[in-house]
Design a protein around this motif. Sequence first.
Motif, PDB file in Angstrom:
ATOM      1  N   UNK A  74       5.566   7.354   1.078  1.00 46.08           N
ATOM      2  CA  UNK A  74       6.227   8.046  -0.033  1.00 46.08           C
ATOM      3  C   UNK A  74       6.463   9.518   0.320  1.00 46.08           C
ATOM      4  N   UNK A  75       7.217   9.737   1.392  1.00 46.18           N
ATOM      5  CA  UNK A  75       7.590  11.104   1.766  1.00 46.18           C
ATOM      6  C   UNK A  75       6.422  11.957   2.247  1.00 46.18           C
ATOM      7  N   UNK A  76       5.516  11.359   3.009  1.00 48.22           N
ATOM      8  CA  UNK A  76       4.370  12.135   3.509  1.00 48.22           C
ATOM      9  C   UNK A  76       4.856  13.264   4.409  1.00 48.22           C
ATOM     10  N   UNK A  84      11.534   8.409   2.609  1.00 47.60           N
ATOM     11  CA  UNK A  84      12.273   9.623   2.961  1.00 47.60           C
ATOM     12  C   UNK A  84      11.846  10.855   2.191  1.00 47.60           C
ATOM     13  N   UNK A  85      11.507  10.711   0.940  1.00 43.64           N
ATOM     14  CA  UNK A  85      10.968  11.845   0.195  1.00 43.64           C
ATOM     15  C   UNK A  85       9.932  11.361  -0.815  1.00 43.64           C
ATOM     16  N   UNK A  98       1.122  10.742   8.593  1.00 39.66           N
ATOM     17  CA  UNK A  98       0.949   9.374   8.071  1.00 39.66           C
ATOM     18  C   UNK A  98       1.945   8.382   8.678  1.00 39.66           C
ATOM     19  N   UNK A  99       3.229   8.746   8.667  1.00 41.17           N
ATOM     20  CA  UNK A  99       4.254   7.807   9.129  1.00 41.17           C
ATOM     21  C   UNK A  99       4.046   7.450  10.603  1.00 41.17           C
ATOM     22  N   UNK A 100       3.794   8.460  11.428  1.00 34.00           N
ATOM     23  CA  UNK A 100       3.578   8.216  12.862  1.00 34.00           C
ATOM     24  C   UNK A 100       2.399   7.274  13.056  1.00 34.00           C
ATOM     25  N   UNK A 112       0.855  -1.201   0.000  1.00 38.52           N
ATOM     26  CA  UNK A 112       0.000   0.000   0.000  1.00 38.52           C
ATOM     27  C   UNK A 112       0.891   1.251   0.000  1.00 38.52           C
ATOM     28  N   UNK A 113       0.969   1.961  -1.144  1.00 40.28           N
ATOM     29  CA  UNK A 113       1.759   3.193  -1.151  1.00 40.28           C
ATOM     30  C   UNK A 113       0.953   4.323  -0.513  1.00 40.28           C
ATOM     31  N   UNK A 114       1.599   5.140   0.294  1.00 40.10           N
ATOM     32  CA  UNK A 114       0.847   6.229   0.945  1.00 40.10           C
ATOM     33  C   UNK A 114       1.583   7.556   0.846  1.00 40.10           C
ATOM     34  N   UNK A 115       0.831   8.562   0.499  1.00 34.41           N
ATOM     35  CA  UNK A 115       1.369   9.926   0.490  1.00 34.41           C
ATOM     36  C   UNK A 115       0.309  10.824   1.124  1.00 34.41           C
ATOM     37  N   UNK A 116       0.607  11.309   2.290  1.00 36.88           N
ATOM     38  CA  UNK A 116      -0.307  12.174   3.049  1.00 36.88           C
ATOM     39  C   UNK A 116      -1.700  11.546   3.176  1.00 36.88           C
TER      40      UNK A 116
END
Length: 327
Positions: A53-55, A79-80, A59-61, A19-23
């Motif tokens: 994907x660099x959110x 990372x970005x 998201x990461x937390x 699952x790719x995630x960005x924000x």
Amino acid sequence: MEGSYNSAPFKGVCLSVVIPVFNEEEVIGECVRRVSAILNREEIDHEILIVNDGSTDETLTRCLALRSLGHKIRVIDLGKNYGHMQALRSGLEASEGNFIATLDADLQDPPEYMPEMLRHLIISERSESNEDNQVEWDVVQAYRLDRSSDSFSKRKLATIYYWIISRLTGIKVIPHAADFRIMSRQVVDELKKLAEPKLVYRLLIPSLGFRIKEFPITRSRRFAGNTSYTTRKMIGLALESVVSFTYRPLRIMSLLGLVISFILFLAAVCVFIISIVSSTVPGWGSIVLLMLSVNSMLFAAIGLLGEYVGRIYEMSLSRPRPRWNEK
Ligand code: UDP
Ligand code: MG
């Protein structure tokens, strides 16, 4: 055998869900909950691979916090922001299951379809002599029956995109194919071998000759948040889809160069004749002749150059040779 299919249809299966995630801070919790719920209910062994994907939001937390809730999650942080396709690629590289699903985080493509999609990939007639899962299809590819959950402009742009791509590349593209699919390990291993910097999986997979089962789905609305596919990203994807699959645009330019060169050559011949048979301003004939012939040569050179660049381009694509079967 039918009995063993019904009692343990997913025995021996480990499904990696990339699952790719960005924000996607508003969505990721619900997405993981729904994916886990359906896979646990169907007793499918799995790992959920979230690729951040660099959110720039939380998201990461949130992804890391989800690990403590007992879900089978792995989190990969890029990372970005490298873009959707690169995030998918990293997920595929990290996946360890013998079947691999890719799924958008926003729940537009409902994860509840996954067991049914997976069933198509598995022929569970496990004979005593063959305990392995036998794969009938290489890929089960979801496509959207109904795009009414997308905006009018997005639907129109998607239609134009699929039309242009299939005309230019000649690939049998499944219209309105989502990036929601399940692949066998063999397919992912083939995809991992490709050294090209940018990969458009929805075109690459059909172009490589895998056996694809088309699976209709009804697309839902985004669970929360907004699309991160800006117009710039969509144009980038469209451009990438063309240039990484065909050098036809370059060939059109080459042919145009050669045609223009020929026309200029004819014009030069005409100017030469005119300057001989009629009285023109002194010097006119030689200047125009010089201009036309130099330009004619330049256009011819561009045309030829295009053909050579096209050959180099084709060689630079590390695509596997065609798959064949002896009958
Ligand atoms: N995505 C990503 N990187 C990006 C843009 C999008 O990883 O630069 C992810 C996004 O989080 C989602 C998926 O790709 O999981 C599809 O994006 P989105 O739903 O925004 O696209 P749409 O459905 O509007 O085409
Ligand atoms: Mg979406």
